[in-house]
Each structure stands twice: as C-alpha cells, then as structure tokens.
Design an enzyme around this catalytic site. Structure first.
Site, PDB file in Angstrom:
ATOM      1  N   GLY A  99      30.722  40.741  36.247  1.00 51.20           N
ATOM      2  CA  GLY A  99      32.122  40.833  36.691  1.00 51.20           C
ATOM      3  C   GLY A  99      32.360  40.337  38.106  1.00 51.20           C
ATOM      4  O   GLY A  99      33.450  40.495  38.641  1.00 51.20           O
ATOM      5  N   LYS A 129      39.840  30.998  53.712  1.00 46.48           N
ATOM      6  CA  LYS A 129      39.535  32.061  54.677  1.00 46.48           C
ATOM      7  C   LYS A 129      39.104  31.459  56.020  1.00 46.48           C
ATOM      8  O   LYS A 129      39.442  31.979  57.084  1.00 46.48           O
ATOM      9  CB  LYS A 129      38.445  32.972  54.105  1.00 46.48           C
ATOM     10  N   ARG A 169      54.596  41.227  33.511  1.00 45.47           N
ATOM     11  CA  ARG A 169      54.772  41.800  32.178  1.00 45.47           C
ATOM     12  C   ARG A 169      54.915  43.315  32.298  1.00 45.47           C
ATOM     13  O   ARG A 169      53.926  44.016  32.536  1.00 45.47           O
ATOM     14  CB  ARG A 169      53.555  41.484  31.305  1.00 45.47           C
ATOM     15  N   GLU A 198      34.769  35.056  38.265  1.00 48.31           N
ATOM     16  CA  GLU A 198      35.893  35.041  37.330  1.00 48.31           C
ATOM     17  C   GLU A 198      35.589  34.084  36.190  1.00 48.31           C
ATOM     18  O   GLU A 198      34.663  33.264  36.271  1.00 48.31           O
ATOM     19  CB  GLU A 198      37.145  34.595  38.071  1.00 48.31           C
ATOM     20  N   GLY A 206      38.163  41.062  52.573  1.00 49.83           N
ATOM     21  CA  GLY A 206      38.556  42.329  51.955  1.00 49.83           C
ATOM     22  C   GLY A 206      38.703  43.497  52.907  1.00 49.83           C
ATOM     23  O   GLY A 206      39.602  43.517  53.751  1.00 49.83           O
ATOM     24  N   VAL A 244      44.277  44.611  42.849  1.00 48.73           N
ATOM     25  CA  VAL A 244      44.528  45.179  44.183  1.00 48.73           C
ATOM     26  C   VAL A 244      45.756  46.096  44.156  1.00 48.73           C
ATOM     27  O   VAL A 244      45.715  47.230  44.656  1.00 48.73           O
ATOM     28  CB  VAL A 244      44.723  44.054  45.230  1.00 48.73           C
ATOM     29  N   ILE A 302      36.902  44.517  55.340  1.00 44.44           N
ATOM     30  CA  ILE A 302      36.328  44.452  56.697  1.00 44.44           C
ATOM     31  C   ILE A 302      37.426  44.256  57.740  1.00 44.44           C
ATOM     32  O   ILE A 302      38.186  43.295  57.668  1.00 44.44           O
ATOM     33  CB  ILE A 302      35.318  43.285  56.823  1.00 44.44           C
TER      34      ILE A 302
END
Ligand code: NDP
Ligand code: HSE
Length: 433
Positions: free
Chosen positions: A185, A203, A43, A188, A132, A11, A134
């Site tokens: 993808g 949520k 990192r 996860e 996300g 993100v 919306i």
C-alpha cells in the site's frame, strides 16, 4: 470559527476525525470553538458512515460552500490543479484563510495563490504539502528567517524511499521492489508521480521557494526518477560503503559572472552510509537544512499517510484561526530575492562511474584522458577483476565536483571508447565519499 473542508479522502477523513476527537483542546488553543460548516466531495454516496460527522454536511457544491459568509477557513485536501486552483483563488480573494496540502498546485501556480492571499488579506498555509507530518515549512518560513539558508537536501518521497531501501536491504531489482511497495500500500496503482520524481520535484520547488526567498516552480526543477536504478547500481554503491536515495537538492551558488544563483534538482544519488540521510529507511522522509549561522539541521518523520498529514493540516488550521481571531495575518510570501535558477548543466555535482574495460597497458591513461579533456578531476580510482573470467577489469572512478554538463559529456565520450566494454553504472554522488 467555521471551516469548509474540501475533500474527504485519505487526508480529509483524518482531519474530520481529529477535529472531532480534539475539539475541546482545539477550541482552547484557538480561543473559540472550531466547527465544520460543510464538506465538499465528488460522490456524496461514498461510504463515510464511520466518520464522526453529520451526514448533512456533505455537499458536491464546493464553490457554493466556499462562498458562504459563515466560512472563515477553507481546508483543501482534494489535490490536482483544477478545480482546486479556482476554488482557492476564489476563497483567498474573498478574504478567507486557506490551508492546503496540495503540493502539485503550489509548485505549478503557487504565485497565483500568494497573490490572491495578498489581495484578500487572509492567510495561506501549506505545511502538509511537503514531508507530511514533519514541521519543516514553518521553520523555513519563520524560525530561519534571521539566517541565510545555503542548502536543503532531502528525502521527500516515501514511496521511492521504501523502494530504494528494499533494494538496498535485499538486493532486489526496481520492478520487484515496486511490486512489494504496491502490495503493502505504499505505492499507488499508478506510481508514475512518485517513481518518476514528479512528486519530489513539486516538493523541491516549494522548499527552494521558502529557503531562498524566490518563486521556484516545478518547471525550474531538474527531475530524474528511480526507474533506471538497477540492482547492480545498488550493489556498486554498497561496495563503496554507500546507499542510493532519491534526493531533492536545492542549493545556492554563483554563475560564471559571480552573480548569486540557485539550483534545484531531484535525482537518485549515492550517499555514504555515514551520511545522516542514509539511515532514513522505509517510507520515512527527512530533510537536512544547512544555514550560515544555524549550521546543520535535520528534520525527520512520516511524510505521508492520513493521520500524519492531517496533523500538519490541523496545526495550520489552529495557526490561521488564531490569526483571524486576533485580527492579524501571518507574514506574506517572501520572494524578494528573485534569484535566477541555474540550468542543470551548470549545477556542481560529482559522479561515480563504473566501467567494464579491457585489462591492458594504456587503458587507464586513455580513460583518464577523457576526464582531463572535459576538465573533470578524478578523486579516486579502483580496479578489480570483472568477474566474467575473460581477463577484463572493472574500473570504478569517483570524480571531484564539476559542472554536470562536463560530467555528462565525459560519460558520453567513455561510451565511445573501444577499450570500454560497457559503462555499467553512472550515479551522482552527494555528501562526501
Ligand atoms: P484522496 O484521493 O484520498 O481524496 C481526495 C478527496 O477529494 C476525496 O474525498 C474526493 O471525493 C474529493 N474530490 C476529488 N475531486 C473532487 C471534486 N472535483 N469536487 C469535490 N471533491 C472532490 O486524496 P488524499 O487525501 O490522499 O490527498 C489529498 C491532498 O493531500 C492531495 O493534494 C495530496 O497530494 C495531499 N497529500 C496527501 C498525502 C497522503 O498521504 N495521502 C500526504 C501529503 C499530501 P470522493 O471522496 O467523493 O471521491
Ligand atoms: N506519494 C507521496 C509519497 C505522498 O510517497 O511520499 C506524500 O506526498
């Protein structure tokens, strides 16, 4: 207006990209240029060469960045409870405005963040934390504040929606559909948070808090994932003209004494193919809101992914930056109603139960007797041959609405009947049938 970005992963990198690509428009909308003061990561050396940003802005000292006097807005896209919680409390207490996508933190300890925002006088925005891209939280916390929301029903996890949609489309089992989701993808490497419903439960807590003006945490949400949903369940749903979705449901209700309560739950459920949420396929999200005056509202779109989530983050950044320039802050948390959360056993639900039974006189009466003993009313019964060629039958029973505890006790007793060979599938039913 200077911004500290905490996190530059999926993100965060898109936030950087959009800030760069739209800098002129964002400045015009805000009324001042928006600059990145620094980017905190774990990192420094991780490859970020393609990002349109000065490499000198990267730091591993997130707290030092937050404390800088020239930082007005802190954007947190790191995730997890700590150190994110300490950072955001520090930022908010210092009067900075915070934009976060961290649903896990908001569901676990949103109260601490809201308290810190009230103390410091800055804004706390978190549109990206649910569904996300919306626009959903702003409508709940602003547009619908003149109304009384009665129920929120949503598909708020893209990974599980992809898996269940694939199971419906191809007849695949859970493991096979999860494998496909991982290869593409969507899932996860460790899909636990998604497939066990933790992500959706966080949520659900955020949505219920906003819809019902009550602090609701993850621990208040009844949660079941989709790992037990079988290809046979999906086939059974299809035969009834339904599909199975992982739903988050937050609803007003009343306890036995007539006092207003809410229930908040996440579990797989059968919904008719005619229901607006049934056609939400792939990894899309959708949320169906019912309010007394507004009626039914539907919000649909991409619930995850770098760019869609960054869109929601930047919308919040513009809002909080404009507030700061104007010297105002958004309305603070609205939790005045403080409604009690009903335990799942008291939630009113419907069940679809598929039984393999002996096909002989008295079986229907015995099965119906179990439902009657638990005060559960049967809505429909269908009987057909079992397909095993052994003279057994399949009984498919759909109930009327009853307390979840009564339905669960009914199923437990059915398991113990000798005329019931097996309880092939038990699913909750939502949205009429
Ligand atoms: P990523 O894992 O891709 O990125 C996390 C970032 O945080 C990385 O840049 C990482 O640094 C940095 N980070 C992690 N720990 C620390 C630390 N201790 N100190 C400093 N930096 C740290 O996460 P996402 O971008 O996918 O998600 C971010 C947030 O957005 C989460 O809250 C998530 O729930 C939420 N969200 C994500 C969506 C998505 O589609 N991905 C959708 C909706 C919400 P480094 O790069 O060095 O590893
Ligand atoms: N893992 C989440 C999903 C990402 O599958 O929807 C968005 O919160």
């Amino acid at each position: 207006m200077r911004l500290a970005l905490l996190g530059c992963g999926t993100v965060g990198a898109e936030v950087v990209r959009l800030l760069h690509e739209q800098s002129a428009d964002l400045a015009a909308r805000i009324g001042a240029p928006l600059e990145i003061a620094g980017i905190a990561v774990r990192r420094i050396g991780r490859h970020r060469g393609d990002l349109p940003v000065d490499p000198a802005l990267f730091t591993t000292d997130a707290l030092g960045l937050i404390k800088r006097d020239d930082v007005d807005v802190v954007v947190e896209v790191v995730g997890g409870l700590e150190p994110a919680r300490s950072w955001l409390v520090e930022a908010l207490r210092a009067g900075k405005s915070v934009v976060t996508a961290n649903k896990a933190l908001l569901a676990e300890d949103g109260g601490a963040l809201h308290d810190a925002a009230a103390e410091g006088g800055g804004d706390l925005y978190y549109e990206a934390s649910v569904a996300g891209a919306i626009p959903l939280l702003r409508p709940l916390r602003e547009s619908l504040h003149g109304d009384r929301v009665t129920r929120v029903t949503g598909i708020v996890n893209g990974t599980t929606n992809f898996i269940l949609s694939a199971m419906h489309a191809t007849g695949a089992g859970f493991a096979e559909a999860l494998e496909e989701a991982t290869e593409l993808g969507y899932a996860e490497a460790d899909p636990t948070a998604d497939v066990e419903g933790f992500d959706a439960a966080a949520k659900a807590a955020i949505l219920a808090s906003l819809a019902f003006h009550t602090r609701v945490g993850a621990a208040d949400v009844h949660r079941e994932g989709i790992t037990e949903v079988t290809a046979a369940d999906v086939a059974s749903a299809k035969a009834m003209g339904c599909t199975i979705k992982l739903l988050c449901i937050a609803a007003r209700g009343a306890d036995a004494a007539g006092r207003e309560t809410i229930s908040v739950r996440v579990h797989p459920a059968m919904i008719p193919l005619t229901h607006p949420l049934a056609s939400v396929g792939d990894a899309f999200n959708a949320v169906f809101v019912e309010a007394e005056a507004a009626g039914e509202l539907m919000f649909y779109g991409r619930g995850a992914g770098g760019a869609p989530t960054a869109s929601a983050v930047l919308g919040d950044v513009v809002a909080v930056a404009r507030n700061r320039l104007a010297g105002v802050r958004a309305a603070s948390e609205s939790a005045y109603a403080a409604l009690p959360v009903r335990p799942m056993g008291e939630a009113l639900t419907r069940y679809h139960i598929s039984l393999d039974v002996a096909d002989r006189p008295g079986v229907l009466e015995a099965v119906a007797g179990v439902f009657a003993r638990h005060d559960v009313s049967i809505a429909t019964v269908r009987q057909g041959p079992s397909g095993g060629g052994n003279g057994d039958a399949v009984l498919v029973i759909v109930t009327h609405v009853a307390p979840d505890a009564a339905l669960a006790a009914t199923v437990r007793e059915l398991h113990g009947l000798d005329i019931v060979r097996s309880v092939a599938s038990v699913l909750r039913v939502e949205g009429g049938l």
